[in-house]
Design an enzyme around this catalytic site. Structure first.
Site, mmCIF file in Angstrom:
data_model
loop_
_atom_site.group_PDB
_atom_site.id
_atom_site.type_symbol
_atom_site.label_atom_id
_atom_site.label_comp_id
_atom_site.label_asym_id
_atom_site.label_seq_id
_atom_site.Cartn_x
_atom_site.Cartn_y
_atom_site.Cartn_z
ATOM 1 N N ASP A 140 -0.064 5.060 0.766
ATOM 2 C CA ASP A 140 -0.340 6.048 1.813
ATOM 3 C C ASP A 140 -0.408 5.356 3.179
ATOM 4 O O ASP A 140 -1.267 4.511 3.405
ATOM 5 C CB ASP A 140 -1.676 6.727 1.466
ATOM 6 C CG ASP A 140 -2.264 7.510 2.609
ATOM 7 O OD1 ASP A 140 -1.555 8.346 3.174
ATOM 8 O OD2 ASP A 140 -3.443 7.277 2.943
ATOM 9 N N ASP A 183 0.877 -1.160 0.000
ATOM 10 C CA ASP A 183 0.000 0.000 0.000
ATOM 11 C C ASP A 183 0.927 1.226 0.000
ATOM 12 O O ASP A 183 2.093 1.126 0.409
ATOM 13 C CB ASP A 183 -0.851 -0.067 1.270
ATOM 14 C CG ASP A 183 -1.639 1.178 1.497
ATOM 15 O OD1 ASP A 183 -2.461 1.510 0.650
ATOM 16 O OD2 ASP A 183 -1.420 1.840 2.535
HETATM 17 P P1 B16 Z 1 -6.906 9.857 -3.874
HETATM 18 P P2 B16 Z 1 -3.736 3.977 -0.068
HETATM 19 C C1 B16 Z 1 -5.676 5.806 -0.184
HETATM 20 O O1 B16 Z 1 -4.340 5.441 -0.423
HETATM 21 C C2 B16 Z 1 -5.766 6.651 1.063
HETATM 22 O O2 B16 Z 1 -5.421 5.891 2.214
HETATM 23 C C3 B16 Z 1 -7.167 7.162 1.239
HETATM 24 O O3 B16 Z 1 -7.246 8.001 2.369
HETATM 25 C C4 B16 Z 1 -7.576 7.936 -0.023
HETATM 26 O O4 B16 Z 1 -8.917 8.412 0.070
HETATM 27 C C5 B16 Z 1 -7.424 7.026 -1.238
HETATM 28 O O5 B16 Z 1 -6.088 6.570 -1.309
HETATM 29 C C6 B16 Z 1 -7.757 7.738 -2.527
HETATM 30 O O6 B16 Z 1 -6.796 8.746 -2.739
HETATM 31 O O7 B16 Z 1 -7.912 10.854 -3.446
HETATM 32 O O8 B16 Z 1 -5.478 10.414 -3.921
HETATM 33 O O9 B16 Z 1 -7.262 9.157 -5.157
HETATM 34 O O10 B16 Z 1 -3.698 3.903 1.420
HETATM 35 O O11 B16 Z 1 -4.644 2.945 -0.713
HETATM 36 O O12 B16 Z 1 -2.360 4.045 -0.690
HETATM 37 MG MG MG Z 2 -2.841 3.115 3.298
#
Ligand code: B16
Ligand code: MG
Length: 211
Positions: free
Chosen positions: A9, A7
């Site tokens: 984030d 993952d």
């Molecule tokens: P975006 P991951 C996720 O990343 C985040 O944890 C989540 O908080 C966010 O809403 C989602 O990506 C979508 O992100 O708005 O940049 O498309 O943890 O799956 O790497």
């Molecule tokens: Mg994450």
């Protein structure tokens, strides 16, 4: 295990605080209660699904789809401004060293992130082109806890789920990994919740799991 799907984030880098601050700015403008406890439910969840969780605390007239899309775009603009300040210094040296060591041990390395901003973030932290495969919010139709993002990552690598370890910080992400038939190693929030096959105190513990 032959491959590791990370993952982004909350695992490779800490854009989760930027997500929180951007959603907080939008929620404050709309007068919607939003705090870090609610924010934990947004980890790994897509942008529109995150907005729906935030709007659970909205007690006025329902918003139209057009308004919701404008809110999500507003949040993303705020978030992208913060991402511009990121640099390779936002990749922890021990994380980078562990990634290189895992590659040297023969593992294929991939990203499995819900974020549509994945290519931009990888560029900011100096990891463009580093991973053997990148599956992200741009190639999926269902967000975590659906396993689609990890199944696509395994497919891009040419591996079966049973050959891949998923590394996650979100409970929704760990659920997605298990639903896809992957073993899951957790850090952060998901490790504290104890939902992984391994619940790690730090990213570098992966070096003990993936010998
Ligand atoms: P975006 P991951 C996720 O990343 C985040 O944890 C989540 O908080 C966010 O809403 C989602 O990506 C979508 O992100 O708005 O940049 O498309 O943890 O799956 O790497
Ligand atoms: Mg994450």
């Amino acid at each position: 295990m032959k491959a590791i799907i990370f993952d982004l984030d909350g695992v490779i880098c800490f854009t989760d605080e930027y997500h929180y601050l951007a959603w907080k700015q939008l929620a404050d403008r709309l007068g919607i209660e939003f705090d870090r406890t609610i924010n934990n439910r947004l980890r790994g969840v897509s942008r529109m699904a995150s907005l729906e969780i935030i709007l659970e605390k909205w007690h006025g007239e329902p918003f139209s789809q057009e308004q919701k899309e404008a809110f999500a775009a507003e949040k993303n603009d705020i978030y992208r401004e913060s991402l511009k300040n990121m640099s390779p210094a936002d990749l922890a040296p021990e994380t980078k060293a562990a990634l290189i060591e895992l590659r040297n041990r023969g593992y294929k390395l991939a990203i499995g992130s819900s974020s549509k901003n994945t290519p931009f973030i990888l560029g900011q932290i100096g990891l463009s082109g580093f991973f053997d495969a990148v599956s992200d919010g741009n190639n999926i139709t269902r967000s975590k806890p659906d396993p689609e993002v990890f199944l696509k990552a395994a497919e891009f690598l040419g591996m079966e789920p049973a050959e891949c370890l998923v590394v996650e910080d979100a409970v929704s992400g760990a659920e997605a990994g298990h639903a896809g038939g992957f073993k899951v190693a957790c850090v952060g929030d998901a490790a504290q919740a104890g939902v992984g096959d391994w619940n790690m105190g730090s990213f570098t513990e992966l070096l003990d799991i993936c010998k």
